[in-house]
Design a protein around this motif. Structure first.
Motif, PDB file in Angstrom:
ATOM      1  N   UNK A 100       9.196   1.590  -4.160  1.00 19.80           N
ATOM      2  CA  UNK A 100       8.546   2.498  -3.219  1.00 19.80           C
ATOM      3  C   UNK A 100       7.078   2.120  -3.058  1.00 19.80           C
ATOM      4  N   UNK A 101       6.470   2.449  -1.915  1.00 17.75           N
ATOM      5  CA  UNK A 101       5.008   2.351  -1.849  1.00 17.75           C
ATOM      6  C   UNK A 101       4.422   3.322  -2.885  1.00 17.75           C
ATOM      7  N   UNK A 102       3.551   2.825  -3.718  1.00 18.75           N
ATOM      8  CA  UNK A 102       2.960   3.645  -4.780  1.00 18.75           C
ATOM      9  C   UNK A 102       1.516   3.949  -4.444  1.00 18.75           C
ATOM     10  N   UNK A 103       1.064   5.128  -4.833  1.00 18.07           N
ATOM     11  CA  UNK A 103      -0.377   5.406  -4.745  1.00 18.07           C
ATOM     12  C   UNK A 103      -0.792   6.168  -5.981  1.00 18.07           C
ATOM     13  N   UNK A 104      -2.035   5.964  -6.371  1.00 16.51           N
ATOM     14  CA  UNK A 104      -2.558   6.656  -7.540  1.00 16.51           C
ATOM     15  C   UNK A 104      -4.060   6.806  -7.408  1.00 16.51           C
ATOM     16  N   UNK A 105      -4.589   7.728  -8.160  1.00 16.81           N
ATOM     17  CA  UNK A 105      -6.023   8.011  -8.127  1.00 16.81           C
ATOM     18  C   UNK A 105      -6.647   7.518  -9.428  1.00 16.81           C
ATOM     19  N   UNK A 118       0.033   0.208  -3.904  1.00 15.95           N
ATOM     20  CA  UNK A 118       0.703  -1.063  -4.183  1.00 15.95           C
ATOM     21  C   UNK A 118       2.173  -0.917  -3.795  1.00 15.95           C
ATOM     22  N   UNK A 119       2.829  -2.065  -3.649  1.00 13.66           N
ATOM     23  CA  UNK A 119       4.263  -2.073  -3.346  1.00 13.66           C
ATOM     24  C   UNK A 119       4.840  -3.396  -3.810  1.00 13.66           C
ATOM     25  N   UNK A 120       6.118  -3.405  -4.110  1.00  6.02           N
ATOM     26  CA  UNK A 120       6.800  -4.655  -4.470  1.00  6.02           C
ATOM     27  C   UNK A 120       6.603  -5.670  -3.346  1.00  6.02           C
ATOM     28  N   UNK A 121       6.296  -6.921  -3.671  1.00  7.61           N
ATOM     29  CA  UNK A 121       6.089  -7.934  -2.618  1.00  7.61           C
ATOM     30  C   UNK A 121       7.300  -8.063  -1.689  1.00  7.61           C
ATOM     31  N   UNK A 122       8.495  -7.803  -2.197  1.00  5.74           N
ATOM     32  CA  UNK A 122       9.693  -7.914  -1.352  1.00  5.74           C
ATOM     33  C   UNK A 122       9.711  -6.837  -0.274  1.00  5.74           C
ATOM     34  N   UNK A 123       8.989  -5.750  -0.508  1.00  2.00           N
ATOM     35  CA  UNK A 123       8.946  -4.648   0.456  1.00  2.00           C
ATOM     36  C   UNK A 123       7.604  -4.586   1.195  1.00  2.00           C
ATOM     37  N   UNK A 124       6.814  -5.614   1.060  1.00  2.00           N
ATOM     38  CA  UNK A 124       5.479  -5.639   1.675  1.00  2.00           C
ATOM     39  C   UNK A 124       5.536  -5.679   3.209  1.00  2.00           C
ATOM     40  N   UNK A 125       6.405  -6.498   3.813  1.00  2.00           N
ATOM     41  CA  UNK A 125       6.403  -6.556   5.286  1.00  2.00           C
ATOM     42  C   UNK A 125       6.642  -5.179   5.900  1.00  2.00           C
ATOM     43  N   UNK A 126       5.800  -4.831   6.864  1.00  2.00           N
ATOM     44  CA  UNK A 126       5.901  -3.516   7.493  1.00  2.00           C
ATOM     45  C   UNK A 126       4.501  -2.984   7.737  1.00  2.00           C
ATOM     46  N   UNK A 127       4.404  -1.746   8.149  1.00  2.00           N
ATOM     47  CA  UNK A 127       3.071  -1.169   8.377  1.00  2.00           C
ATOM     48  C   UNK A 127       2.201  -1.314   7.126  1.00  2.00           C
ATOM     49  N   UNK A 128       0.925  -1.662   7.299  1.00  2.00           N
ATOM     50  CA  UNK A 128       0.038  -1.822   6.138  1.00  2.00           C
ATOM     51  C   UNK A 128       0.023  -0.566   5.263  1.00  2.00           C
ATOM     52  N   UNK A 133       1.048   7.553   5.639  1.00  2.00           N
ATOM     53  CA  UNK A 133       0.683   8.921   5.283  1.00  2.00           C
ATOM     54  C   UNK A 133       0.970   9.144   3.794  1.00  2.00           C
ATOM     55  N   UNK A 134       0.261  10.066   3.187  1.00  2.00           N
ATOM     56  CA  UNK A 134       0.443  10.304   1.750  1.00  2.00           C
ATOM     57  C   UNK A 134       1.898  10.599   1.371  1.00  2.00           C
ATOM     58  N   UNK A 135       2.626  11.409   2.163  1.00  2.00           N
ATOM     59  CA  UNK A 135       4.020  11.682   1.768  1.00  2.00           C
ATOM     60  C   UNK A 135       4.931  10.458   1.847  1.00  2.00           C
ATOM     61  N   UNK A 136       4.454   9.376   2.466  1.00  2.00           N
ATOM     62  CA  UNK A 136       5.252   8.147   2.530  1.00  2.00           C
ATOM     63  C   UNK A 136       5.137   7.337   1.245  1.00  2.00           C
ATOM     64  N   UNK A 137       4.291   7.758   0.336  1.00  2.00           N
ATOM     65  CA  UNK A 137       4.046   7.009  -0.906  1.00  2.00           C
ATOM     66  C   UNK A 137       4.456   7.857  -2.111  1.00  2.00           C
ATOM     67  N   UNK A 138       4.833   7.161  -3.164  1.00  2.00           N
ATOM     68  CA  UNK A 138       5.116   7.842  -4.432  1.00  2.00           C
ATOM     69  C   UNK A 138       3.810   8.002  -5.190  1.00  2.00           C
ATOM     70  N   UNK A 139       3.464   9.259  -5.476  1.00  2.00           N
ATOM     71  CA  UNK A 139       2.222   9.530  -6.206  1.00  2.00           C
ATOM     72  C   UNK A 139       2.466   9.388  -7.710  1.00  2.00           C
ATOM     73  N   UNK A 140       1.780   8.434  -8.312  1.00  2.00           N
ATOM     74  CA  UNK A 140       1.883   8.252  -9.761  1.00  2.00           C
ATOM     75  C   UNK A 140       1.068   9.317 -10.489  1.00  2.00           C
ATOM     76  N   UNK A 141       1.547   9.725 -11.640  1.00  2.00           N
ATOM     77  CA  UNK A 141       0.753  10.625 -12.483  1.00  2.00           C
ATOM     78  C   UNK A 141       1.500  11.865 -12.918  1.00  2.00           C
ATOM     79  N   UNK A 142       2.028  12.625 -11.947  1.00  2.00           N
ATOM     80  CA  UNK A 142       2.609  13.923 -12.311  1.00  2.00           C
ATOM     81  C   UNK A 142       3.849  13.757 -13.193  1.00  2.00           C
TER      82      UNK A 142
END
Ligand code: SF4
Length: 175
Positions: A100-105, A118-128, A133-142
Motif C-alpha cells: 500500500x502507499x504508506x505515510x507517516x509523521x 513510500x510505496x513498493x517500487x513494483x507499485x510506484x507507477x501511477x499518480x505521484x 489524498x490522505x485516505x489513499x495511504x496507509x497511516x503508520x503508527x496507530x
C-alpha cells in the motif's frame, strides 16, 4: 496481565481490523497495486515479530513448525516453492499492509513534524505519492502502538521480538 487466550483473541481482532482498513485503502487504487499470490518481493528474511504474533503462528501451524522445511535463506522462511505464504491467515501485522502507499509523521532536523510517504517500487507507477489524498495511504503508527500495547500487557512489559525463521524447528536446515 490478560491470559494467553484472551491476548490471542485481542490480537486476532487487531489483525482483522487492519485487514478491513487495508482492504479499504487498496480498493481506492484500482489496478495500481500488483500485490498478489506469488509476489514475494516484500517477504524478506530478516523480519522479526512481537512474541504475541509469534504465538499466533505457533498455535495455528504446529506441524509446519515442527517438521516443515523453511524456505532457503535470502527470503522469508514461510514462503513456499511458488512464492506463496504458508501462514497467510496468521501472518503478522507487518505483512498485512505491504504494497500500500504508506505515510507517516516524523520530526525533522528542526523539530517540525513532517509527513513522509513510500510505496513498493513494483507499485510506484501511477499518480505521484505526494498527490494522493490522505485516505489513499496507509497511516503508520496507530496499529503499531496497539500491537505494542498488546505485547507489553501480555509479556510483563517486555517488547521482545522473535525472528520468523527461528520459529521452525529446522531453522538451521538448508531449504
Ligand atoms: S510471513 Fe508470509 S507474508 Fe509475511 S514475509 Fe513471510 S511469507 Fe511473506
Amino acid at each position: 496481565m490478560p491470559d494467553a487466550d484472551a491476548a490471542q483473541s485481542a490480537l486476532r481482532a487487531l489483525h482483522a481490523e487492519v485487514d478491513a482498513r487495508a482492504a479499504g485503502v487498496a480498493g481506492r487504487h484500482g489496478s495500481r497495486l500488483h500485490c498478489r499470490r506469488g509476489c514475494s518481493a516484500c517477504c524478506r528474511d530478516d523480519l522479526t515479530v512481537f512474541e504475541i504474533e509469534a504465538e499466533r503462528i505457533r498455535r495455528a501451524h504446529p506441524d509446519l513448525l515442527d517438521s516443515g522445511t523453511p524456505h532457503a535463506p535470502g527470503a522469508c522462511a514461510f514462503l513456499d516453492a511458488e512464492g506463496a505464504c504458508r501462514i497467510y491467515a496468521d501472518r503478522p501485522y507487518v505483512c498485512r499492509t505491504q504494497g500500500l502507499p504508506l505515510r507517516w509523521l516524523a520530526e525533522d532536523e528542526s523539530g517540525q513534524i513532517v509527513e513522509a510517504r513510500d510505496i513498493c517500487p513494483l507499485n510506484e507507477p501511477g499518480p505521484p505519492l505526494e498527490t494522493l489524498a490522505e485516505p489513499d495511504c496507509w497511516l503508520l503508527g496507530w496499529a503499531e502502538e496497539r500491537l505494542a500495547a498488546l505485547q507489553a500487557a501480555q509479556d510483563g512489559g517486555s517488547l521482545r521480538r522473535v525472528a520468523l525463521r527461528s520459529l521452525f524447528r529446522r531453522a538451521a536446515a538448508p531449504g
